[in-house]
Write an enzyme that holds these catalytic residues in place. Structure first.
Site, short mmCIF file in Angstrom:
data_model
loop_
_atom_site.label_atom_id
_atom_site.label_comp_id
_atom_site.label_asym_id
_atom_site.label_seq_id
_atom_site.Cartn_x
_atom_site.Cartn_y
_atom_site.Cartn_z
N THR A 71 0.84 -1.19 0.00
CA THR A 71 0.00 0.00 0.00
C THR A 71 0.88 1.24 0.00
O THR A 71 2.06 1.18 0.37
CB THR A 71 -0.89 0.07 1.25
OG1 THR A 71 -0.08 0.38 2.39
CG2 THR A 71 -1.63 -1.24 1.48
N ASP A 72 0.31 2.37 -0.38
CA ASP A 72 0.97 3.63 -0.08
C ASP A 72 0.76 3.92 1.41
O ASP A 72 0.00 3.23 2.10
CB ASP A 72 0.42 4.76 -0.95
CG ASP A 72 1.44 5.87 -1.16
OD1 ASP A 72 2.35 6.01 -0.33
OD2 ASP A 72 1.31 6.61 -2.15
N TRP A 73 1.43 4.93 1.91
CA TRP A 73 1.42 5.23 3.34
C TRP A 73 -0.03 5.38 3.84
O TRP A 73 -0.72 6.32 3.49
CB TRP A 73 2.21 6.51 3.59
CG TRP A 73 2.39 6.87 5.03
CD1 TRP A 73 1.45 7.35 5.89
CD2 TRP A 73 3.61 6.80 5.79
NE1 TRP A 73 1.97 7.59 7.12
CE2 TRP A 73 3.31 7.26 7.10
CE3 TRP A 73 4.92 6.41 5.49
CZ2 TRP A 73 4.28 7.33 8.10
CZ3 TRP A 73 5.87 6.49 6.49
CH2 TRP A 73 5.56 6.94 7.78
#
Length: 738
Positions: free
Chosen positions: A274-276
């Site tokens: 995932t992104d942050w």
């Protein structure tokens, strides 16, 4: 705190190891063997990525963390790996990630600047250097390249990508993947690439970061997927989901994207992260009710690792027990993570030579490549009366807030760049000219004009004025969208003040995006657009100004008259009333005009139809002429290859490099086709009066697109092509496909 203390005690020790790469045919067996020994909690731990270092060691020892990011101290990383390998039950090494976006210590131009070089080989070399510097410090995973097609300069993250064109995005993305990962992932200098953001993030409405995206499946396939597919085919080891939703479904929870397209259709075998906190952000989207629900959606969609939402660690075990997440899907995710660690050779070689790390950066080869990248990325926008190069000037006035701003010059996402190593234009110009320095403004947003009188007074002692303006690094990149993309602060007033002196004025722009510079062009005699050029930008700019080097960069995005035109891009579709070259502008409308449709085409009354400058625009200190453009046939089948030949002549008096481009237009399709599409480009260097016979080859199969039935086909019909230096030039040559 037991293991944190162990780390702190051991940080002075350098760990050395010999690389013993695991043969690829043994990796599956080793992964399955290890997986069979893991508890559910240990599996979930591998899916958990946290930001930090020594403070996480107790959790690492307990098998609760599979990856960390944002730790770049090689001694600390070695000690952390010692905890993971020697003090956790299964001895699984940690994967260390970092945002190495355009260099590690040696900073190259921002990716948008790298795209303006149209030089994939040089971009690959820069990525290789970044990998060597980063891996020497213990980092084995970068969250790059960004492959988001971006057609709105108001979006701050245009800085991180390759601009608006599909083909250019593919070429630059693949070059970065190859450079980062090298020939063998198990090589200790191999840095796993992470292609991002999957997908459509660059089309955020209004250029507002994290915003909604509305893209049809056909547009995804024809425009936004190709660079990702190209990088998957090139062997990219990891992929990152995006923050945005498409058609109401956030990327991190989109099973169609992550499973149907990425895994099944494209055959991607790497790891998805995932992104942050993009998993947790599905709550704000209104797609998940809470973090537990978000974690369920993410894993079921096909996510392998969670970056900093903490949801997997907190909730996956319970979700498995409740039957809402299958342990088989957990196993698949962990299998992808462990495969990556084996491929990178981390099980055999988790440590780095900490004593050697310091000498791995800023090598002569790295600095030379960074300078060459800055040279090739610079775009000559204007050069009236051959103002540049400044060969007759002896004394120059250097002014502007970016003239001596080593931190700002590195640009966005330069976490590990060290400003004390940055060579600024002021420093380098002093080596070639007698320099009077009067900054005028303290920083780019400075509105205090009280020092402009000093600039005007100093100009009387100079032969020419160099005004270096642009954006501070913080004004572009993630979360830095702007509605107005003129030069900020009083920089335009500074340029106008310089012009009022009557001395030749050269403006240098260092920015993270293509700004709207139309109001500033009349107030300068020449302009170099350099984006943020990185560590060696100052030397490059000085060499370009003095004539030691000749600009060759081209615009990777269409440059706008004003921000109200955005999004604006050359490879658009035509509407039913395309522009016919005659425009009725705002002040052309007579008083008490009748209610007519005026020019009857698609444009703004105040800005007009066209951009300020087209995609691919860029001048040189010499001139180039295209001639004898021919194609191998007027008729082709789908299995044929089009051969395009042309002569390119340097008609000027200086050596120069032209970037020649091949554009194609499918005139009629089962769905509307773009007015032009870039299909090839090449850099051609010529001596004065030299002519080279050049050619492009283009398989007809590359004219395929997703048609009305959502099938990728080459449709028969009439086409035309252009060979030119930008998207607005050249004469069309017709051909047909039977």
């Amino acid at each position: 705190m037991r293991y944190k203390n162990l780390v702190l005690a051991g940080m002075a020790t350098a760990f050395l190891a010999i690389s013993c790469a695991t043969p690829s045919n043994d990796i599956d067996r080793k992964v399955d063997e290890l997986l069979s020994k893991m508890t559910l909690e240990e599996k979930i731990g591998q899916m958990n990525q946290r930001s930090g270092g020594a403070e996480l060691c107790d959790e690492i020892a307990a098998g609760q963390i599979g990856s960390i990011l944002n730790c770049v101290d090689p001694n600390q990383i070695n000690a952390i790996q010692k905890v993971a390998v020697e003090h956790s039950r299964l001895g699984i090494p940690v994967l260390v990630g970092r945002d190495v976006i355009h260099g590690f210590n040696t900073i190259f131009p921002i990716p948008l600047g790298l795209a303006s070089t149209f030089d994939p080989a040089l971009v690959e070399k820069g990525a290789r250097i970044a990998a060597e510097e980063a891996t020497a410090n213990g980092v084995r995973w970068t969250f790059s390249p960004m492959l988001d097609i971006a057609r709105d300069s108001r979006w701050g993250r245009v800085a991180e990508g390759s601009g608006e064109d599909v083909y250019l995005d593919c070429q630059m993305g693949v070059a970065m993947v190859k450079g980062y990962q090298g020939e063998d992932p198990a090589d200790p200098t191999s840095l796993a690439a992470c292609i991002k953001h999957f997908v459509g993030y660059g089309a955020a409405e209004g250029g507002r970061d994290y915003n909604s995206v509305m893209i049809s499946e056909r547009s995804l396939r024809n425009t936004y997927f190709p660079a990702f597919k190209a990088c998957v085919d090139a062997g990219a080891l990891t992929l990152m989901t995006s923050f945005n939703e498409i058609d109401g479904i956030p990327s991190t929870g989109n099973k169609w994207l992550l499973d149907d397209i990425l895994r099944k259709e494209w055959g991607f075998e790497g790891m998805v992260v995932t992104d942050w906190n993009s998993s947790g952000e599905m709550i704000a989207h209104g797609f998940a009710s809470d973090l537990k629900h978000a974690s369920e959606i993410s894993v079921n969609a096909g996510v392998d690792m969670d970056m900093e939402s903490h949801g997997f660690a907190r909730h996956l075990a319970e979700l498995v027990k409740e039957g809402r997440v299958r342990e088989a899907d957990i196993d698949n995710a962990v299998r992808n993570i462990l495969k990556l660690k084996f491929k990178l050779g981390l099980f055999d070689n988790p440590y780095v030579d900490a004593e050697a790390a310091a000498s791995a950066s800023y090598k002569a080869e790295a600095l030379a490549a960074a300078k060459q990248s800055a040279l090739e990325s610079a775009i000559l926008i204007k050069n009236d009366n051959n103002t540049l190069p400044l060969v007759k000037a002896k004394t120059i006035l250097v002014t502007g807030p970016l003239a001596d701003a080593p931190y700002e010059q590195m640009g966005t996402w330069a976490f590990d760049g060290q400003k004390e190593h940055t060579v600024t234009p002021l420093v380098s110009l002093k080596e070639q000219y007698n320099v009077i320095y009067e900054p005028g403004l303290a920083y780019s947003r400075d509105l205090n004009t009280s020092n402009l009188s000093k600039v005007k007074a100093a100009a009387s002692r100079a032969d020419a004025i160099v005004v270096i303006v642009g954006e501070e690094a913080i004004l572009s990149g993630e979360a830095h969208s702007l509605s107005n993309i003129n030069l900020v602060g009083a920089q335009s007033q500074l340029i106008a003040t310089a012009k009022s002196t009557g001395k030749p004025v050269v403006v240098v722009v260092m920015a993270g995006r293509e700004l709207t510079i139309g109001r500033d062009l009349p107030n300068c005699d020449a302009m170099l657009y350099c984006f943020h050029p990185g560590t060696m930008g100052g030397e490059a700019i000085a060499d370009l100004i003095s004539g030691k080097a000749n600009p060759s960069g081209k615009l990777p995005m269409t440059m706008l008259v004003d921000a109200g035109q955005a999004p604006f891009y050359y490879n658009h579709n035509n509407g039913g009333r395309p522009n016919n070259g005659t425009e009725t502008l705002l002040m052309d409308i007579p008083i008490e005009a009748g209610q007519t449709s005026l020019g009857c085409s698609s444009y703004y009354l105040d800005s007009g139809y066209g951009p300020l400058l087209p995609f691919g625009y860029g001048l040189s200190y010499t001139e180039f002429q295209y001639s004898n453009i021919t194609i191998s046939s007027s008729e082709y089948s789908e299995k044929d290859t089009i051969k395009v030949e042309y002569d390119l002549t340097n008609t000027g008096s200086k050596e120069g490099t032209e970037i020649a481009m091949l554009f194609v237009h499918d005139k009629v399709g089962s769905v509307v086709r773009p007015v032009k599409e870039l299909k090839r480009f090449e850099r051609v260097t010529l001596q004065p009066s030299e002519t080279k016979h050049c050619e492009f080859t283009l398989p007809v199969s590359e004219l395929a697109f997703y048609n009305i039935d959502m099938k990728k086909v080459v449709e028969p019909g009439e086409f035309e092509l252009w060979v030119a230096g930008d998207s607005a030039s050249g004469e069309a040559i017709p051909f047909c496909v039977k």
